[in-house]
Scaffold this active site. Structure first.
Site, mmCIF file in Angstrom:
data_model
loop_
_atom_site.group_PDB
_atom_site.id
_atom_site.type_symbol
_atom_site.label_atom_id
_atom_site.label_comp_id
_atom_site.label_asym_id
_atom_site.label_seq_id
_atom_site.Cartn_x
_atom_site.Cartn_y
_atom_site.Cartn_z
ATOM 1 N N ASP A 145 3.035 11.228 7.732
ATOM 2 C CA ASP A 145 2.869 10.202 8.775
ATOM 3 C C ASP A 145 3.595 10.584 10.076
ATOM 4 O O ASP A 145 4.808 10.804 10.084
ATOM 5 C CB ASP A 145 3.419 8.887 8.198
ATOM 6 C CG ASP A 145 3.025 7.680 9.025
ATOM 7 O OD1 ASP A 145 2.394 7.854 10.082
ATOM 8 O OD2 ASP A 145 3.354 6.561 8.602
ATOM 9 N N ASP A 218 -3.178 1.249 12.021
ATOM 10 C CA ASP A 218 -3.081 0.534 10.740
ATOM 11 C C ASP A 218 -4.053 -0.638 10.583
ATOM 12 O O ASP A 218 -4.274 -1.416 11.513
ATOM 13 C CB ASP A 218 -1.680 -0.044 10.566
ATOM 14 C CG ASP A 218 -0.659 1.042 10.341
ATOM 15 O OD1 ASP A 218 -0.932 2.211 10.649
ATOM 16 O OD2 ASP A 218 0.439 0.717 9.858
#
Ligand code: GAL
Length: 393
Positions: A145, A218
């Site tokens: 990430d 997200d």
């Protein structure tokens, strides 16, 4: 000469991984990830009970095999640079062994920056060391990430104002570094890039061994966010295929803030997109409705079809949307969506999708064969509803 040839051969065999990028994720990876439900509170016990539930609910046998611990498992690095888990994860090797003992696979999370999004230790400067440690724990999947690495990218851009690619080149190099470190371990580890679709990872991800890459920022457990992500995937189908998949983020089904029809839209769209299917709910409290969406055999078969083709938009008309996905055996999956706030009819012309003489139609959610149909098939859908069909000869 012959001795030299066999030495060279032995050397090549010892460095070349015994698996290919394609074999690692021939179809979109399926499993569970801790983030959407447990977020920063996840514990070893939560992960073990998710593994138990994957088995007891039948999800493992339906294909959901990865058990992925997301951010916030990390503790501190010691003087040798070895990263230890925090107090919520007493023994990662034992956790991996437990997951494997259930016939499941073990996934973990890190990032190329100094810190992850949760402010925990990232892998910057420790890529090879971390990759080796994951392999020694039996890790089968890494989500990597971007997060604080964005600071490094901004710095690189400021230092090279005349090079418009300075930041992105640095990011790609960082993702390549971990990809190479994973390969060097010799263990097959699915490599999942999470960098929110920055600089079109679908174009460079496959080249550095990535098996999937997030295409967007997200998801959250709301219809608005889910459809904003899902329907923005139009045009990306050509970049996905066996071994390398677009990832529109994990599933929210079962987290409770969408209606049954909205979750049906979520699952229908994700399988049409050949998305990795990572459940993000608390598996120990799943309702029958959640199970019937997540474990519908035909829906999973659409996602996992051996042709490995992502679907794409056929047409959009106001709040109505129709998507198709080519399937093996000359079949086609059709997703029909009603994004409006009222009941609407949504239709697909079978002639337009390769069936000029009509074809056999199966309704996936109704679990019903509708027989031979030709011309225009019309579905009446509730607000925010969806239908999923499989059309064959
Ligand atoms: C975000 C990522 C989420 C989750 C979270 C953890 O950047 O997109 O899926 O991993 O970080 O901190």
């Amino acid at each position: 000469m012959r001795l030299f040839a066999s030495l060279l051969c032995a050397l090549l065999l010892s460095v070349a991984p015994a698996f290919s990028q394609t074999q690692l994720a021939a179809t979109p990876p399926m499993g569970w990830n801790s983030w959407n439900h447990f977020a920063a509170h996840v514990t070893d016990a939560d992960v073990r009970s998710a593994a138990d539930a994957l088995v007891s609910t039948g999800m493992r046998d339906a294909g959901y095999v990865y058990v992925n611990v997301d951010d916030t498992w990390q503790g501190k690095r010691d003087a040798q640079g070895v990263l230890h888990p925090n107090e919520r994860f007493p023994d990662m090797k034992a956790l991996g062994d437990y997951i494997h003992s259930k016939g499941l696979k073990f996934g973990i999370y890190s990032g190329p920056g100094e810190k992850t999004c949760g402010g925990y230790a990232g892998s910057l400067g420790h890529e090879e060391q971390d990759a080796k440690m994951y392999a020694s724990w039996g890790v089968d999947f890494l989500k990597y990430d971007l997060c604080s690495f964005q600071d490094n990218m901004h710095k690189a851009q400021a230092e090279h104002p005349n090079d418009p690619n300075a930041a992105n080149n640095l990011m790609i190099a960082a993702y390549r570094k971990m990809g190479d470190a994973l390969k060097a371990t010799g263990r097959p580890i699915v490599y999942s890039l999470c960098q929110y679709g920055v600089d079109q990872p679908w174009k460079w991800g496959p080249g550095l061994g990535a098996n999937m890459w997030r295409t967007t920022d997200d998801i959250d457990d709301s219809y608005g966010r889910m459809i904003a992500i899902g329907f923005s995937q139009a045009g990306l189908s050509k970049y996905a295929g066996p071994g390398h998949w677009n990832d529109p983020d994990m599933l929210e089904i079962g987290n409770g803030k969408m209606t049954a029809d909205e979750y049906k839209t979520h699952m229908s769209l994700w399988v049409i997109l050949a998305a990795p299917l990572l459940a993000g709910n608390d598996l120990s409290t799943m309702t029958e409705a959640d199970k019937s969406l997540l474990m519908n055999k035909d829906a999973i078969a659409i996602d996992q079809d051996s042709l490995g083709k992502q679907g794409d938009r056929l047409y959009e008309s106001g709040d109505l949307d129709v998507w198709t996905k080519p399937l093996s055996g000359g079949r086609v999956a059709v997703g029909l969506f009603n994004r409006s706030w009222s009941v609407r009819e949504v239709s697909v012309d079978l002639g337009q999708i390769g069936f000029p003489n009509g074809g056999s139609v199966r309704d996936v959610w109704e679990k019903k064969d509708l027989g031979h149909r030709s011309g225009v098939v019309v579905e009446t859908l509730p607000k925010h509803g969806a239908a999923l069909l499989i059309v064959g000869k």
